[in-house]
Motif scaffolding. Structure first.
Motif, PDB file in Angstrom:
ATOM      1  N   VAL A  68      -2.966  -0.696   7.721  1.00 28.95           N
ATOM      2  CA  VAL A  68      -2.968  -1.780   6.738  1.00 28.95           C
ATOM      3  C   VAL A  68      -4.394  -2.035   6.256  1.00 28.95           C
ATOM      4  O   VAL A  68      -4.647  -2.190   5.064  1.00 28.95           O
ATOM      5  CB  VAL A  68      -2.339  -3.075   7.317  1.00 28.95           C
ATOM      6  CG1 VAL A  68      -2.590  -4.271   6.406  1.00 28.95           C
ATOM      7  CG2 VAL A  68      -0.855  -2.897   7.558  1.00 28.95           C
ATOM      8  N   ARG A  69      -5.335  -2.062   7.207  1.00 26.99           N
ATOM      9  CA  ARG A  69      -6.733  -2.348   6.851  1.00 26.99           C
ATOM     10  C   ARG A  69      -7.361  -1.237   6.018  1.00 26.99           C
ATOM     11  O   ARG A  69      -8.229  -1.496   5.190  1.00 26.99           O
ATOM     12  CB  ARG A  69      -7.560  -2.566   8.117  1.00 26.99           C
ATOM     13  CG  ARG A  69      -7.311  -3.877   8.797  1.00 26.99           C
ATOM     14  CD  ARG A  69      -8.316  -4.145   9.902  1.00 26.99           C
ATOM     15  NE  ARG A  69      -8.361  -3.091  10.909  1.00 26.99           N
ATOM     16  CZ  ARG A  69      -7.588  -3.042  11.989  1.00 26.99           C
ATOM     17  NH1 ARG A  69      -6.704  -3.979  12.209  1.00 26.99           N
ATOM     18  NH2 ARG A  69      -7.705  -2.063  12.858  1.00 26.99           N
ATOM     19  N   THR A  70      -6.959   0.003   6.259  1.00 29.58           N
ATOM     20  CA  THR A  70      -7.621   1.134   5.609  1.00 29.58           C
ATOM     21  C   THR A  70      -6.820   1.723   4.446  1.00 29.58           C
ATOM     22  O   THR A  70      -7.242   2.734   3.880  1.00 29.58           O
ATOM     23  CB  THR A  70      -7.921   2.244   6.638  1.00 29.58           C
ATOM     24  OG1 THR A  70      -6.687   2.698   7.207  1.00 29.58           O
ATOM     25  CG2 THR A  70      -8.851   1.740   7.725  1.00 29.58           C
ATOM     26  N   ALA A  71      -5.703   1.111   4.112  1.00 30.42           N
ATOM     27  CA  ALA A  71      -4.854   1.640   3.034  1.00 30.42           C
ATOM     28  C   ALA A  71      -5.634   1.718   1.733  1.00 30.42           C
ATOM     29  O   ALA A  71      -6.346   0.790   1.359  1.00 30.42           O
ATOM     30  CB  ALA A  71      -3.619   0.761   2.863  1.00 30.42           C
ATOM     31  N   GLY A  72      -5.475   2.836   1.048  1.00 27.66           N
ATOM     32  CA  GLY A  72      -6.205   3.040  -0.197  1.00 27.66           C
ATOM     33  C   GLY A  72      -5.509   2.493  -1.423  1.00 27.66           C
ATOM     34  O   GLY A  72      -6.130   2.338  -2.462  1.00 27.66           O
ATOM     35  N   ASP A  73      -4.218   2.220  -1.309  1.00 28.01           N
ATOM     36  CA  ASP A  73      -3.484   1.694  -2.461  1.00 28.01           C
ATOM     37  C   ASP A  73      -2.328   0.823  -1.983  1.00 28.01           C
ATOM     38  O   ASP A  73      -2.070   0.713  -0.787  1.00 28.01           O
ATOM     39  CB  ASP A  73      -2.998   2.827  -3.368  1.00 28.01           C
ATOM     40  CG  ASP A  73      -2.081   3.810  -2.649  1.00 28.01           C
ATOM     41  OD1 ASP A  73      -1.357   3.410  -1.703  1.00 28.01           O
ATOM     42  OD2 ASP A  73      -2.065   4.985  -3.035  1.00 28.01           O
ATOM     43  N   ASP A  74      -1.641   0.207  -2.937  1.00 30.33           N
ATOM     44  CA  ASP A  74      -0.559  -0.722  -2.609  1.00 30.33           C
ATOM     45  C   ASP A  74       0.620  -0.029  -1.931  1.00 30.33           C
ATOM     46  O   ASP A  74       1.279  -0.609  -1.074  1.00 30.33           O
ATOM     47  CB  ASP A  74      -0.077  -1.450  -3.860  1.00 30.33           C
ATOM     48  CG  ASP A  74      -1.111  -2.433  -4.388  1.00 30.33           C
ATOM     49  OD1 ASP A  74      -2.019  -2.813  -3.618  1.00 30.33           O
ATOM     50  OD2 ASP A  74      -1.008  -2.823  -5.567  1.00 30.33           O
ATOM     51  N   VAL A  75       0.898   1.215  -2.311  1.00 36.05           N
ATOM     52  CA  VAL A  75       2.020   1.951  -1.709  1.00 36.05           C
ATOM     53  C   VAL A  75       1.729   2.222  -0.237  1.00 36.05           C
ATOM     54  O   VAL A  75       2.590   2.007   0.632  1.00 36.05           O
ATOM     55  CB  VAL A  75       2.289   3.263  -2.484  1.00 36.05           C
ATOM     56  CG1 VAL A  75       3.327   4.108  -1.768  1.00 36.05           C
ATOM     57  CG2 VAL A  75       2.726   2.955  -3.902  1.00 36.05           C
ATOM     58  N   ALA A  76       0.527   2.671   0.064  1.00 35.19           N
ATOM     59  CA  ALA A  76       0.154   2.935   1.456  1.00 35.19           C
ATOM     60  C   ALA A  76       0.134   1.655   2.270  1.00 35.19           C
ATOM     61  O   ALA A  76       0.568   1.627   3.430  1.00 35.19           O
ATOM     62  CB  ALA A  76      -1.212   3.627   1.510  1.00 35.19           C
TER      63      ALA A  76
END
Length: 122
Positions: A68-76
């Motif tokens: 969650v903290r490192t997600a690069g976009d909204d989908v991730a």
């Protein structure tokens, strides 16, 4: 010599992440259903979880929170949050209250959560 001294105090744990063994205390009696941390009530994990199951679910929860903290976009980010939800449901912290389920339903809850988490991503 103790690690704690005037020059080097003991590390402090985040109160927001404190669990039942790190500072949370039961709310509304000592029935073990709820914890209070910084005045906020949280549902406790199912005490019937076997230690190995609890460890696996907590591992998945940690990996998911990191994602969650490192997600690069909204989908991730949405996928990582879905994984957090699944792990917390397996722990009994979300979904149907574990104290209202019989033993078979509780076991089915954590087994299905682990099966889905072990095959992540879906």
């Amino acid at each position: 010599m103790s690690r704690e001294s005037k020059d080097h105090p003991a590390p402090q744990r985040s109160r927001a992440r404190a669990g039942p063994l790190q500072g949370g205390r039961p709310a509304g009696g000592d029935d073990g259903r709820w914890l209070v941390v910084d005045g906020r009530r949280w549902r406790a994990a199912d005490p019937a979880l076997p230690d190995d199951v609890r460890a696996r679910l907590l591992h998945h929860l940690g990996v998911a929170r990191s994602a969650v903290r490192t997600a690069g976009d909204d989908v991730a980010r949405a996928a990582a949050r879905a994984r957090v939800q699944l792990a917390k449901t397996g722990l009994g912290e979300r979904g149907p209250a574990w104290w209202e389920q019989d033993d078979a339903a509780r076991r089915a809850r954590w087994e299905s959560a682990l099966a889905a988490l072990d095959e992540w991503p879906p």
